[in-house]
Structures are given as C-alpha cells and as structure tokens.
Scaffold this active site. Structure first.
Site, PDB file in Angstrom:
ATOM      1  N   LYS A  36       1.435  -2.054   8.862  1.00 31.42           N
ATOM      2  CA  LYS A  36       3.411  -1.214   8.801  1.00 31.42           C
ATOM      3  C   LYS A  36       4.060  -1.960   9.256  1.00 31.42           C
ATOM      4  O   LYS A  36       3.743  -2.474  10.292  1.00 31.42           O
ATOM      5  CB  LYS A  36       2.687   0.012   9.379  1.00 31.42           C
ATOM      6  CG  LYS A  36       4.240   1.039   8.635  1.00 31.42           C
ATOM      7  CD  LYS A  36       3.487   1.897   9.521  1.00 31.42           C
ATOM      8  CE  LYS A  36       4.857   3.103   8.957  1.00 31.42           C
ATOM      9  NZ  LYS A  36       4.638   4.806   8.925  1.00 31.42           N
TER      10      LYS A  36
ATOM     11  N   GLY B 206       8.735   2.971   7.215  1.00 27.18           N
ATOM     12  CA  GLY B 206       8.470   1.666   6.982  1.00 27.18           C
ATOM     13  C   GLY B 206       7.382   1.331   5.697  1.00 27.18           C
ATOM     14  O   GLY B 206       6.995   2.417   5.860  1.00 27.18           O
TER      15      GLY B 206
ATOM     16  N   LEU C  51       0.333  -1.267   0.611  1.00 25.00           N
ATOM     17  CA  LEU C  51       0.019  -0.280   0.431  1.00 25.00           C
ATOM     18  C   LEU C  51       1.013   1.471  -0.386  1.00 25.00           C
ATOM     19  O   LEU C  51       0.535   2.353  -0.163  1.00 25.00           O
ATOM     20  CB  LEU C  51      -0.540   0.527   1.194  1.00 25.00           C
ATOM     21  CG  LEU C  51      -1.979  -1.379   1.179  1.00 25.00           C
ATOM     22  CD1 LEU C  51      -3.142  -1.261   2.785  1.00 25.00           C
ATOM     23  CD2 LEU C  51      -3.215  -0.966   0.093  1.00 25.00           C
TER      24      LEU C  51
ATOM     25  N   ASP D 252       4.354  15.549   9.909  1.00 21.90           N
ATOM     26  CA  ASP D 252       4.558  15.277   8.501  1.00 21.90           C
ATOM     27  C   ASP D 252       3.527  15.466   7.430  1.00 21.90           C
ATOM     28  O   ASP D 252       2.999  14.217   6.716  1.00 21.90           O
ATOM     29  CB  ASP D 252       5.272  13.973   8.276  1.00 21.90           C
ATOM     30  CG  ASP D 252       6.037  13.285   6.929  1.00 21.90           C
ATOM     31  OD1 ASP D 252       5.461  12.122   6.678  1.00 21.90           O
ATOM     32  OD2 ASP D 252       5.937  14.414   6.157  1.00 21.90           O
TER      33      ASP D 252
ATOM     34  N   GLY E 265       6.309   3.825   4.430  1.00 22.96           N
ATOM     35  CA  GLY E 265       6.064   5.122   4.812  1.00 22.96           C
ATOM     36  C   GLY E 265       7.678   5.945   5.264  1.00 22.96           C
ATOM     37  O   GLY E 265       8.545   5.094   5.272  1.00 22.96           O
TER      38      GLY E 265
HETATM   39  O1  LIG Z   1      -3.457   2.905   1.162  1.00 22.03           O
HETATM   40  C1  LIG Z   1      -4.407   1.870   2.171  1.00 22.03           C
HETATM   41  N1  LIG Z   1      -4.882   2.044   2.442  1.00 22.03           N
HETATM   42  C2  LIG Z   1      -4.493   1.935   4.309  1.00 22.03           C
HETATM   43  C3  LIG Z   1      -3.356   2.972   3.479  1.00 22.03           C
HETATM   44  C4  LIG Z   1      -2.833   2.867   5.283  1.00 22.03           C
HETATM   45  C5  LIG Z   1      -1.087   3.762   5.459  1.00 22.03           C
HETATM   46  C6  LIG Z   1      -0.004   3.619   6.245  1.00 22.03           C
HETATM   47  C7  LIG Z   1       0.914   4.521   5.994  1.00 22.03           C
HETATM   48  C8  LIG Z   1       0.413   4.879   5.017  1.00 22.03           C
HETATM   49  N2  LIG Z   1      -0.715   4.342   4.599  1.00 22.03           N
HETATM   50  C9  LIG Z   1       1.681   5.522   3.625  1.00 22.03           C
HETATM   51  C10 LIG Z   1       1.983   4.822   2.464  1.00 22.03           C
HETATM   52  C11 LIG Z   1       2.927   6.048   1.793  1.00 22.03           C
HETATM   53  C12 LIG Z   1       2.364   7.396   2.365  1.00 22.03           C
HETATM   54  N3  LIG Z   1       2.205   7.774   3.055  1.00 22.03           N
HETATM   55  C13 LIG Z   1       1.209   7.093   3.414  1.00 22.03           C
HETATM   56  C14 LIG Z   1       2.883   5.312   4.385  1.00 22.03           C
HETATM   57  N4  LIG Z   1       2.450   5.192   6.408  1.00 22.03           N
HETATM   58  C15 LIG Z   1       1.752   5.067   6.244  1.00 22.03           C
HETATM   59  O2  LIG Z   1       2.241   4.468   8.255  1.00 22.03           O
HETATM   60  C16 LIG Z   1      -3.444   3.073   6.792  1.00 22.03           C
HETATM   61  C17 LIG Z   1      -4.238   2.400   6.230  1.00 22.03           C
HETATM   62  N5  LIG Z   1      -4.814   1.662   5.004  1.00 22.03           N
HETATM   63  C18 LIG Z   1      -5.651   1.605   0.177  1.00 22.03           C
HETATM   64  C19 LIG Z   1      -5.812   2.530  -0.676  1.00 22.03           C
HETATM   65  C20 LIG Z   1      -6.153   1.582  -2.156  1.00 22.03           C
HETATM   66  C21 LIG Z   1      -7.242   0.421  -1.968  1.00 22.03           C
HETATM   67  C22 LIG Z   1      -6.876   0.094  -0.228  1.00 22.03           C
HETATM   68  C23 LIG Z   1      -7.582  -1.319  -0.328  1.00 22.03           C
HETATM   69  F1  LIG Z   1      -8.064  -1.878  -1.195  1.00 22.03           F
HETATM   70  F2  LIG Z   1      -6.996  -2.077   0.174  1.00 22.03           F
HETATM   71  F3  LIG Z   1      -7.890  -1.707   0.780  1.00 22.03           F
HETATM   72  C24 LIG Z   1      -6.024   0.146   0.171  1.00 22.03           C
END
Ligand SMILES: O=C(Nc1cc(-c2cc3c([nH]2)[C@]2(CCCNC2)CNC3=O)ccn1)c1cccc(C(F)(F)F)c1
Length: 321
Positions: free
Chosen positions: A41, A24, A18, A135, A21
């Site tokens: 994560k 990680g 996904l 951030d 970060g």
């Molecule tokens: O990113 C998705 N779901 C998601 C994502 C996170 C998430 C946590 C973190 C990040 N994403 C990033 C990724 C890179 C960009 N900054 C944010 C870096 N740091 C984090 O702590 C948490 C919970 N659900 C997603 C997007 C589209 C579809 C789906 C799904 F199909 F799985 F439902 C999930």
C-alpha cells in the site's frame, strides 16, 4: 523500524492493482529473497498516513487483522511516501466472496454467524487497545485464501483513531472537572460505538444481500437516507427475512441503536448467543444473499466511487491533491 532503503531493493513491485484505500492504492509485490507474494500500500506521507501506519502496525499482531510485514519511507514520484507491505490476502474481499458462494451452494445464516464472529473478534482486539477502526465495511474484510477454512481479516486503518478513555482516567485528567463539557467526558467512547453500528450494517447485508439504509436514487447519500439513518428507520422486509432467526434480527436491532451511549459495546456483542453458540445453535437455512448481492454489485461500485468523487467536489482536501 521504518526502513529508509528503497522498497525495490527487497521487493519487486507488481503491476496488479488490488484496489484503492482511504489514503492510497494497493498493489501486489514479491519479496526477492523469500519469493513471497505480498500486498503493497503506497500512501503519501502526512500526519494521517503516519497515524494509519502506527495503528495498523500496533494492531497487526492480532488474529483477524491483516499482518504488516514491513514499512518503508521512500521518495516516490517526487513525494515522500510510506509503503506498507502486508501479507497478501489471496482470497480477496468478503464482498466478492459472498457473490461467488452463490454459484456453488447457498450462503447460510450459520456461515454469516461465523463471519460475524471473526469480524467482532478483530473489533474487540482493536477496542481493547482503545483503537476505533471507523471504516468497517465488506470491502475492508479480506480472506487469506480461496479455501473453505480461509481466515477473515480486517484492513485499512486510514480512518482509525486512538480513543483512549483518558478523559475518564482521573490520574491523568485532561480537563478541569468544574469546566469540562459533557461531550469531552463521553466523546472518546463514541468512536468505538460507531464501529458497532457498522457491524450492524455488515450483519444485515450478510443476511439479505442489501443494506438497511440506502438512498432512493443513485446518489451515494440523500437527505432521505440521512434521515432514515438518524432515526434508525429500516425494516426486515418479510419476503427476504422470513427465514432468518429472531436472534439474528434482535442482534442487528441492538447494534443499530441510534443513541451511541445506548449501543452495546463489543464485549456484550460477543456474548450474544447468536455469535457465541453459532457452531451448534444458528440455523443452516439457505439465504438469497449471493443472488441479491450480485444484482446490486454494479450499483454499489458506482456508489463507492461516487462517494469519493462527492468528497472531491465538496472541496474536501484529499491527500492526492
Ligand atoms: O486484494 C487482495 N489482497 C490484499 C488486499 C489488501 C488490501 C489492503 C487495502 C485494501 N486491500 C483495500 C482495497 C480496496 C477495497 N478496500 C480494501 C483498500 N485499503 C487497504 O488498506 C491487503 C492484502 N491483500 C487480493 C485479492 C484477490 C487476489 C489476490 C492475489 F491474487 F494477489 F493473491 C489478492
């Protein structure tokens, strides 16, 4: 209540990445009993990693903050790692959502105000418990679903910091008044002020699709760009901003105040009429943000990765090394 059993006992780890970060990478995972899709994560254990987990867990009970469901401490590829299981935000990042809105209908100042209100509420919860996120960016703001009424939540506490005002707390002072330096007295609140600046940048981008400060060549940050940031040198180009209300521009100007001590705090921001009366007050004029953002999307992705690369080449110790 960090769990020490294998995260794979309770969750099947997906291979859908996904994103990556500060500390990680993020994958999908599925709770075996609850059959619930979550986000996982994985961060290498370190003092920074533990700080991220503690602060995210502390903030997790608030609305507009991505919920932490479980924390595991496991060995993983012969390193001790922390696993943060979060609610899965199925609507993806704000960055992508604005782009997608462009296909269906226009993105209005009214919608931007609703989004800003959610982000400011998340930030006000953090600041009320003396945590600065540090951030704030479109990529760390995620939607619960693809529905119209999806909730927007903040994630990634990899740079978050406790900024208690204890220096001003006379009961447990951590300095001798005669000898205390000015920055010790005011330092803690600067961390919160940097979140307000980021909110100004986010609001600017929501309303036009490009950032107020960017470097004139493809480098992530250039001396010219740094000077523009430090002198607050940005414009509202008439061709892109003529249809945006003065209230919106005035609010951005307040948040992009160069001196941190003069920057309004989050409580003041939330009282601003553009945010507090956005249900009735803010015009629904269509904006060009989605089209503009789409054009810039590619460039931004390069910027994102190249900033990490730059850090690596600057010899900044990254957890991976
Ligand atoms: O990113 C998705 N779901 C998601 C994502 C996170 C998430 C946590 C973190 C990040 N994403 C990033 C990724 C890179 C960009 N900054 C944010 C870096 N740091 C984090 O702590 C948490 C919970 N659900 C997603 C997007 C589209 C579809 C789906 C799904 F199909 F799985 F439902 C999930």
């Amino acid at each position: 209540e960090t769990k020490l059993n294998a995260v794979t006992d309770d969750y099947e780890v997906g291979n859908e990445a996904l994103g990556v970060g500060v500390n990680g990478k993020v994958l999908t995972c599925f709770h075996r009993q609850r059959v619930q899709k979550c986000a996982l994560k994985i961060i290498r254990d370190s003092a920074k990693a533990r700080q991220e987990v503690i602060l995210h867990k502390k903030a997790s009970t608030y609305p507009n903050i991505v919920r932490v469901l479980d924390i595991y401490e496991n060995e993983h590829s012969d390193h001790r790692c922390l696993f943060i299981v979060m609610e899965c935000m199925e609507g993806g990042e704000l960055f992508d959502r604005i782009k997608d809105i462009g296909h269906e209908n226009s993105f209005s100042e009214h919608q931007a105000a609703g989004i800003m209100r959610s982000i400011c509420k998340a930030v006000s919860h953090l600041h009320s418990m003396n945590v600065a996120h540090r951030d704030l960016k479109l990529e760390n703001l995620l939607f619960t679903s693809n529905e119209e009424d999806a909730e927007l939540k903040l994630t990634d506490f990899g740079f978050a910091k406790e900024c208690s005002d204890s220096t001003k707390d006379l009961t447990t002072p951590c300095y001798s008044p005669y000898y205390v330096a000015p920055e010790v007295l005011s330092k803690s609140s600067y961390d919160k002020a940097c979140d307000i600046w980021s909110l100004g940048v986010i609001m600017y981008i929501l309303l036009c699709g490009y950032p107020p400060f960017c470097s004139n060549h493809s480098l992530p940050i250039s001396p010219g760009m740094e000077t523009k940031i430090c002198t607050g040198d940005y414009q509202f180009p008439e061709e892109d901003w003529y249809m945006v209300s003065d209230e919106a521009k005035n609010l951005i100007q307040a948040m992009l105040t160069v001196e941190p001590e003069k920057r309004p705090n989050i409580e003041t921001i939330l009282k601003n009429s553009w945010l507090s009366e956005f249900t009735t007050h803010v015009p629904k004029t269509p904006l060009d943000t989605p089209r503009v953002l789409m054009d810039k999307l590619q460039k931004w992705d390069n910027v994102e990765t190249s900033i990490c690369e730059t850090n690596k080449y600057n010899g900044m110790p990254s957890d991976e090394e």
